[in-house]
Scaffold this active site. Sequence first.
Site, PDB file in Angstrom:
ATOM      1  N   ILE A  67      16.274  -7.444   7.254  1.00 45.00           N
ATOM      2  CA  ILE A  67      17.297  -6.522   7.771  1.00 45.00           C
ATOM      3  C   ILE A  67      18.460  -6.506   6.781  1.00 45.00           C
ATOM      4  O   ILE A  67      18.991  -7.559   6.438  1.00 45.00           O
ATOM      5  CB  ILE A  67      17.788  -6.991   9.160  1.00 45.00           C
ATOM      6  CG1 ILE A  67      16.620  -7.004  10.162  1.00 45.00           C
ATOM      7  CG2 ILE A  67      18.903  -6.070   9.671  1.00 45.00           C
ATOM      8  CD1 ILE A  67      15.979  -5.656  10.413  1.00 45.00           C
ATOM      9  N   THR A  74       0.837  -1.218   0.000  1.00 49.89           N
ATOM     10  CA  THR A  74       0.000   0.000   0.000  1.00 49.89           C
ATOM     11  C   THR A  74       0.862   1.255   0.000  1.00 49.89           C
ATOM     12  O   THR A  74       0.496   2.265  -0.582  1.00 49.89           O
ATOM     13  CB  THR A  74      -0.948   0.034   1.218  1.00 49.89           C
ATOM     14  OG1 THR A  74      -0.191   0.101   2.419  1.00 49.89           O
ATOM     15  CG2 THR A  74      -1.872  -1.164   1.227  1.00 49.89           C
ATOM     16  N   ASN A  75       2.044   1.187   0.612  1.00 44.09           N
ATOM     17  CA  ASN A  75       2.946   2.345   0.569  1.00 44.09           C
ATOM     18  C   ASN A  75       3.528   2.518  -0.832  1.00 44.09           C
ATOM     19  O   ASN A  75       3.672   3.635  -1.316  1.00 44.09           O
ATOM     20  CB  ASN A  75       4.068   2.192   1.600  1.00 44.09           C
ATOM     21  CG  ASN A  75       3.597   2.570   2.996  1.00 44.09           C
ATOM     22  OD1 ASN A  75       3.435   3.745   3.293  1.00 44.09           O
ATOM     23  ND2 ASN A  75       3.336   1.588   3.822  1.00 44.09           N
ATOM     24  N   GLU A  81      22.797   1.116  10.138  1.00 42.32           N
ATOM     25  CA  GLU A  81      22.949  -0.279  10.590  1.00 42.32           C
ATOM     26  C   GLU A  81      22.071  -0.583  11.817  1.00 42.32           C
ATOM     27  O   GLU A  81      21.882  -1.743  12.180  1.00 42.32           O
ATOM     28  CB  GLU A  81      24.412  -0.594  10.898  1.00 42.32           C
ATOM     29  CG  GLU A  81      25.029   0.184  12.039  1.00 42.32           C
ATOM     30  CD  GLU A  81      25.368   1.634  11.682  1.00 42.32           C
ATOM     31  OE1 GLU A  81      25.826   2.342  12.604  1.00 42.32           O
ATOM     32  OE2 GLU A  81      25.154   2.061  10.517  1.00 42.32           O
ATOM     33  N   ASN A 125      13.327   4.673   4.915  1.00 43.13           N
ATOM     34  CA  ASN A 125      12.370   3.660   5.376  1.00 43.13           C
ATOM     35  C   ASN A 125      11.172   4.348   6.019  1.00 43.13           C
ATOM     36  O   ASN A 125      11.308   5.403   6.641  1.00 43.13           O
ATOM     37  CB  ASN A 125      13.055   2.749   6.406  1.00 43.13           C
ATOM     38  CG  ASN A 125      12.113   1.687   6.964  1.00 43.13           C
ATOM     39  OD1 ASN A 125      11.481   0.949   6.224  1.00 43.13           O
ATOM     40  ND2 ASN A 125      12.005   1.647   8.283  1.00 43.13           N
ATOM     41  N   LEU A 143      10.676  -6.205   5.070  1.00 44.30           N
ATOM     42  CA  LEU A 143      10.879  -6.805   6.402  1.00 44.30           C
ATOM     43  C   LEU A 143      12.223  -7.492   6.589  1.00 44.30           C
ATOM     44  O   LEU A 143      12.477  -8.108   7.603  1.00 44.30           O
ATOM     45  CB  LEU A 143       9.742  -7.795   6.693  1.00 44.30           C
ATOM     46  CG  LEU A 143       8.369  -7.136   6.806  1.00 44.30           C
ATOM     47  CD1 LEU A 143       7.299  -8.173   7.104  1.00 44.30           C
ATOM     48  CD2 LEU A 143       8.378  -6.058   7.890  1.00 44.30           C
ATOM     49  N   GLU A 180       1.331   7.336   6.810  1.00 45.84           N
ATOM     50  CA  GLU A 180       2.333   6.701   5.942  1.00 45.84           C
ATOM     51  C   GLU A 180       2.210   7.119   4.483  1.00 45.84           C
ATOM     52  O   GLU A 180       3.204   7.517   3.849  1.00 45.84           O
ATOM     53  CB  GLU A 180       2.214   5.183   6.039  1.00 45.84           C
ATOM     54  CG  GLU A 180       2.566   4.632   7.413  1.00 45.84           C
ATOM     55  CD  GLU A 180       2.449   3.135   7.467  1.00 45.84           C
ATOM     56  OE1 GLU A 180       2.907   2.466   6.534  1.00 45.84           O
ATOM     57  OE2 GLU A 180       1.881   2.628   8.445  1.00 45.84           O
ATOM     58  N   HIS A 237       8.366   3.816   8.936  1.00 50.66           N
ATOM     59  CA  HIS A 237       8.074   2.988  10.107  1.00 50.66           C
ATOM     60  C   HIS A 237       6.763   3.478  10.704  1.00 50.66           C
ATOM     61  O   HIS A 237       6.570   4.689  10.876  1.00 50.66           O
ATOM     62  CB  HIS A 237       9.214   3.080  11.135  1.00 50.66           C
ATOM     63  CG  HIS A 237       8.967   2.234  12.339  1.00 50.66           C
ATOM     64  ND1 HIS A 237       9.135   0.863  12.334  1.00 50.66           N
ATOM     65  CD2 HIS A 237       8.522   2.566  13.577  1.00 50.66           C
ATOM     66  CE1 HIS A 237       8.796   0.398  13.530  1.00 50.66           C
ATOM     67  NE2 HIS A 237       8.427   1.391  14.296  1.00 50.66           N
TER      68      HIS A 237
HETATM   69  C1  GRF Z   1       2.501  -2.015   7.340  1.00 54.51           C
HETATM   70  O1  GRF Z   1       2.539  -2.473   8.676  1.00 54.51           O
HETATM   71  C2  GRF Z   1       2.992  -0.613   7.315  1.00 54.51           C
HETATM   72  O2  GRF Z   1       2.558   0.086   8.443  1.00 54.51           O
HETATM   73  C3  GRF Z   1       4.483  -0.790   7.335  1.00 54.51           C
HETATM   74  O3  GRF Z   1       4.744  -1.994   6.604  1.00 54.51           O
HETATM   75  C4  GRF Z   1       3.547  -2.802   6.578  1.00 54.51           C
HETATM   76  C5  GRF Z   1       3.099  -3.164   5.191  1.00 54.51           C
HETATM   77  O4  GRF Z   1       3.004  -2.010   4.429  1.00 54.51           O
HETATM   78  N1  GRF Z   1       5.150   0.342   6.738  1.00 54.51           N
HETATM   79  P1  GRF Z   1       2.644  -2.100   2.848  1.00 54.51           P
HETATM   80  O5  GRF Z   1       1.143  -2.145   2.742  1.00 54.51           O
HETATM   81  O6  GRF Z   1       3.279  -3.374   2.312  1.00 54.51           O
HETATM   82  O7  GRF Z   1       3.219  -0.851   2.248  1.00 54.51           O
END
Ligand code: GRF
Length: 193
Positions: free
Chosen positions: A87, A13-14, A142, A102, A85, A175, A104
């Site tokens: 690191i 969604t971002n 880091e 990033n 997700l 976001e 958050h």
């Molecule tokens: C969501 O928890 C958002 O708050 C965080 O990453 C997760 C997935 O976001 N930024 P997205 O829909 O894949 O952009």
Amino acid sequence: MVRTAVLVSGGGTNLQALIDKAARGEMPSVELALVVSNSAGAFALERAKRAGIRAEYLEKAGFEERLEALLREEGIGLIVLAGFLRILSEDFTRRWAGRIINIHPSLIPSFCGAGFYGLRVHAAALERGVKVTGATVHFVNEIPDGGEIIAQRAVEVLPGDTPETLQRRVMEQAEWIILPQAAEKVAEMLERS
Ligand code: GRF
């Protein structure tokens, strides 16, 4: 324009907020050139394809080496982590210092760092009983969620909120607004440097 890569792991969604902002001509310094996921089934990859953006899944083995090759091949100058997700290594983040950001889903330094991602962030905010939360865009270094803060936006916690309802509001009201704004701001700075 700065050729930009978006790293994703989930629904995207971002990423969609970035795509929509660019389509409206409101992110003139950012050229969305590549989307890379560490999760094969990420719907974010589908969003990229629908927008005509190169979309690649990279498996765990050799992830960073193959990512570097893609970034070089596409002449990328800015990396945006959007729901990503995995690191990244210290070596990678040092190489890209100042050119990797990033999003958050909290007001750093609250509810951030190792283990704070996705719904867990909002569950922790509700557990603590904060009345205001929000989102932060920061440079990546880091330290998980440890880099210089670029932008933040506050969102009210409402009675009866669940982690899901709070996550949705933080996405919609924070976001999806500050990530495109921050990407444009950093890309503008990079273009001038
Ligand atoms: C969501 O928890 C958002 O708050 C965080 O990453 C997760 C997935 O976001 N930024 P997205 O829909 O894949 O952009």
